[in-house]
Write an enzyme that holds these catalytic residues in place. Structure first.
Site, mmCIF file in Angstrom:
data_model
loop_
_atom_site.group_PDB
_atom_site.id
_atom_site.type_symbol
_atom_site.label_atom_id
_atom_site.label_comp_id
_atom_site.label_asym_id
_atom_site.label_seq_id
_atom_site.Cartn_x
_atom_site.Cartn_y
_atom_site.Cartn_z
ATOM 1 N N ASP A 138 -7.215 -52.601 18.751
ATOM 2 C CA ASP A 138 -8.576 -53.003 19.114
ATOM 3 C C ASP A 138 -8.599 -54.105 20.176
ATOM 4 O O ASP A 138 -9.615 -54.324 20.830
ATOM 5 C CB ASP A 138 -9.334 -53.501 17.876
ATOM 6 N N TYR B 93 -20.656 -29.092 30.749
ATOM 7 C CA TYR B 93 -20.663 -29.916 29.534
ATOM 8 C C TYR B 93 -20.806 -31.394 29.834
ATOM 9 O O TYR B 93 -20.265 -31.894 30.816
ATOM 10 C CB TYR B 93 -19.344 -29.773 28.767
HETATM 11 P P1 FBP Z 1 -6.220 -52.663 12.685
HETATM 12 O O1 FBP Z 1 -7.239 -53.695 13.027
HETATM 13 O O2 FBP Z 1 -5.733 -52.737 11.314
HETATM 14 O O3 FBP Z 1 -5.103 -52.677 13.687
HETATM 15 O O4 FBP Z 1 -6.871 -51.224 12.810
HETATM 16 C C1 FBP Z 1 -7.759 -50.937 13.811
HETATM 17 C C2 FBP Z 1 -8.284 -49.533 13.728
HETATM 18 O O5 FBP Z 1 -7.455 -48.662 14.446
HETATM 19 C C3 FBP Z 1 -9.726 -49.494 14.211
HETATM 20 O O6 FBP Z 1 -9.783 -49.273 15.594
HETATM 21 C C4 FBP Z 1 -10.329 -48.415 13.374
HETATM 22 O O7 FBP Z 1 -11.697 -48.624 13.159
HETATM 23 C C5 FBP Z 1 -9.602 -48.539 12.076
HETATM 24 O O8 FBP Z 1 -8.338 -49.053 12.394
HETATM 25 C C6 FBP Z 1 -9.459 -47.236 11.356
HETATM 26 O O9 FBP Z 1 -8.926 -47.488 10.112
HETATM 27 P P2 FBP Z 1 -8.309 -46.422 9.118
HETATM 28 O O10 FBP Z 1 -6.861 -46.313 9.472
HETATM 29 O O11 FBP Z 1 -8.445 -47.058 7.806
HETATM 30 O O12 FBP Z 1 -9.035 -45.139 9.284
#
Ligand code: FBP
Length: 700
Positions: free
Chosen positions: A228, A272
């Site tokens: 992120d 699209y």
């Molecule tokens: P981290 O902050 O743990 O690195 O994870 C980020 C992320 O990849 C987000 O971008 C996303 O919303 C979330 O994990 C998805 O989580 P999950 O693996 O629980 O579906």
């Protein structure tokens, strides 16, 4: 066709070329495993030592001081090369150590290189030292599930993506029981140090464990990870200590590869609109980087929407001497209008296609939705803390959940002190589509975070867009522009005079390159009426085929394809930037361990500049913590960094908005970043966001 019975598969499989191309070990894998990341200069010395610096200031939260007294006064540590230390230093440095490492949270490309860097440095200092990997994330600590990390294992995963070697998990170590289980495991394994590779919540865990195990002499160190990109550390004076967490660059490049390809597809088949939701739980850093990489036609940036002020609403309220709170921040409806505007403008120049990038966390920045998320978070947390069971098991279906909300709304009518869910909330909630209600009520993760990746954000938004486009079409505003030359040719081929019909049919005839039918012409019937009014077609005469065809071409069909870019980017192999970054993070974390540090996060300062300027440091975690709402309670956590809309990266993307929307007769302005290349040169060797945000500071 060859008869399958006649194919001798066994014979085919004897062919060495066939075996080679079917092997799990391909050329890319071999190249990656063999790549040796460069080391920051200090790591070329036989030893590294720490030097505390007071050059950086932090505004310390009083709760952090109360809860983390043993590590709150930690300072930033600079790491220097050391060639001839005294004997006491040498023997501390070369001490045989037992170190544990755990991945926590979502995977991020580069994690294996953190292990590789740490492993190499640990073994170099003392070949008898041992490194243990906790399996499946923090659960591995709680349950004492480990594997010993050997050189064979490390070599298998050098420069490769994922967290496959030891896996990961999202369990939070947030109760006295879990902390005491963690301590027990560390003691059982006789660990000198534990390294937690994770995001904001995991580094929060690291700080609390460092506090708890301070007196045991067990060092706890964090490593900032998350695709992120929202772990960025600045001190109170705005000095950057960590420009971005690892994994961000690789994930963004991977998303940009896919989205760049969609730009090519969309401008080839021209039918699209590709709607691309990209990960990023809250902050829109990934979406911004993708915009800069691909020049997609529209990219929403949550932080920008929250920053929006509606000048018309403001002026109206001012004139009436009132305050209109809806003038601040963008509503979902307004946002859908902004998207429609771009679609309509492109259609007017014949481009009924394009690419839209939507950050997965965009709803967090839409005021009305944020209010729901906060209220529902606290209702669910409240329910869970007062019942033995859990909200989601007690109310498994949407119907049962909404019924519970209805009861709360009723309660608010009877008890004026109960304000968390009132009748208005309930009414507003009930007009949302079912799938969206379900999304908002979805189970929170272990940290109490709303799981944006589970909500079809794009569907919510595009539903509104679709409805409004229908209205605009009925009003004669949403139309496909007809190329002027094409119009002339078609009418002439049909034996008609284009200049006779043009002024009657089009609102912008003859000057525009793309001609737009008059707003009143929205159907064959209205087309005939208009021509009839001008005496160009008799009542019983049928329309000329060429005019009818031209009209049909002007009628828009809004066809979309939805894509989600998230898990693919988390699993991609790291870019060279992330390979080098993470390997040096591993070396840094060993430098911190060897010098007795705890409660620090390994980081590389000057990441935003050329590699020769990278500086490994240790950042104190506790002073970065502040109170945030988690599971309905204010809790100390590491602060996440959102996109700063005042910095150049966003401002540049804003300046290019019109150019990338390309609602003109000129070609589109897509940039095709291509796949992540591990070898060879590319014009950007680090995130474009970082390059832009530091442009002009290179020489400092
Ligand atoms: P981290 O902050 O743990 O690195 O994870 C980020 C992320 O990849 C987000 O971008 C996303 O919303 C979330 O994990 C998805 O989580 P999950 O693996 O629980 O579906």
């Amino acid at each position: 066709m060859t008869d399958s019975a006649s194919i001798d598969v066994e014979k085919i499989l004897e062919n060495p070329k066939v075996l080679e191309i079917l092997s799990n070990v391909n050329r890319e894998l071999i190249d990656r495993r063999q790549y040796v990341p460069p080391r920051c200069d200090v790591f070329n010395s036989p030893y590294v030592r720490l030097e505390e610096t007071t050059a950086y200031r932090f505004d310390i939260d009083k709760h952090a001081r109360e809860q983390l007294p043993k590590i709150i006064d930690n300072k930033v540590q600079r790491i220097f090369g050391e060639h001839s230390p005294d004997e006491a230093f040498k023997s501390r440095y070369h001490k045989k150590r037992r170190v544990g490492i755990v991945f926590s949270g979502g995977p991020a490309p580069g994690g294996h290189n953190v292990i590789a860097g740490l492993f190499d440095a640990l073994k170099k200092a003392n070949p008898h030292s041992r490194l243990y990997g906790f399996l499946l994330g923090p659960d591995g600590i709680l349950e004492n599930e480990t594997i010993e990390i050997t050189s064979d294992l490390v070599d298998q995963y050098r420069n490769l993506g994922g967290f496959t070697m030891i896996k990961t998990g999202r369990t939070k170590i947030d109760t006295p029981e879990k902390i005491s289980l963690s301590r027990k495991t560390c003691r059982q394994l006789d660990l000198d140090a534990l390294v937690i590779v994770g995001g904001d919540d995991s580094n929060t865990n690291a700080a609390f464990l460092a506090q708890e195990m301070f007196d045991d002499g067990i060092q706890i160190l964090g490593v900032p990870k998350t695709i992120d990109g929202d772990i960025q550390v600045r001190d109170a004076d705005g000095n950057t200590l960590c420009a971005v967490s690892f994994g961000f660059h690789s994930a963004a490049r991977s998303f940009a590869t896919g989205i760049g390809n969609l730009c090519t597809d969309s401008s080839s088949d021209v039918k699209y609109w590709h709607i691309c939701k990209v990960m990023g739980r809250v902050a829109s850093h990934l979406a911004l980087e993708v915009a800069l990489q691909t020049h997609a036609n529209m990219t929403l940036i949550g932080e920008d929407l929250a920053d929006y002020v509606d000048p018309e609403r403001l002026a109206r309220a001012e004139a009436q001497g009132t305050v209109d709170y809806y003038a601040y921040g963008m509503t979902l409806r307004h946002l859908s209008r902004v998207i429609c505007d771009g679609i309509v403008r492109r259609a007017a120049v014949g481009k009924n296609y394009g690419v839209i990038v939507i950050p997965e966390g965009v709803l967090e920045f839409i005021n009305e939705i944020q209010v729901f998320i906060i209220k529902l978070n606290s209702i669910i947390a409240e329910y869970n803390s007062t019942h033995d069971t859990d909200f989601h098991s007690d109310f498994p279906t949407l119907e049962e959940k909404t019924e519970h909300l209805r009861r709360l709304a009723r309660r608010s009518r009877e008890d004026s002190t109960f304000t968390v869910w009132n009748t208005r909330d309930d009414d507003l909630f009930n007009v949302l589509p079912d799938f969206f209600q379900e999304g908002l009520l979805t189970e929170r993760d272990a940290h109490g975070n709303f799981q944006f990746s589970q909500v079809e954000t794009d569907k919510v938004l595009m539903g509104l867009v679709q409805d409004y486009l229908k209205t605009l079409e009925e009003q004669g505003i949403y139309k496909i522009g007809i190329g002027r030359a094409y119009y002339r040719k078609t009418l002439e081929q049909g034996g008609l005079d284009p200049d006779l019909y043009g002024p009657v049919l089009f609102s912008n005839y003859p000057d525009a390159e793309f001609l737009l039918f008059n707003a009143s012409i929205v159907s064959i019937k209205t087309l005939k009426q208009e021509l009839g009014n001008q005496g160009l077609v008799g009542e019983n005469e049928s329309l000329s085929r060429s005019i009818e065809n031209i009209f049909k071409k002007s009628v828009p069909k809004f066809k979309t394809q939805s894509h989600f870019y998230g898990y693919d980017g988390r699993g991609t192999d790291p870019t060279r930037f992330d390979c080098n970054y993470t390997y040096n993070l591993g070396l840094t974390v060993f430098g911190l361990i060897a010098n007795g540090a705890t409660g620090l996060m390994a980081a590389i300062k000057n990441l935003e500049f050329d590699f020769s300027r990278w500086e490994p440091i240790g950042i104190p975690i506790a002073p970065l913590m502040h109170l945030e709402e988690r599971k309905g309670k204010l809790t100390l956590v590491l602060e996440r960094t959102l996109v700063d809309v005042d910095l150049p990266a966003f401002q540049v993307s804003k300046a290019f908005r019109e150019e990338w929307l390309a609602a003109t007769a000129s070609p589109d302005n897509y940039r095709h970043p291509g796949p992540i290349r591990f070898t060879g040169e590319s014009e950007e060797d680090r995130p474009i966001t970082l390059v832009l945000n530091t442009a002009g500071r290179e020489a400092e």
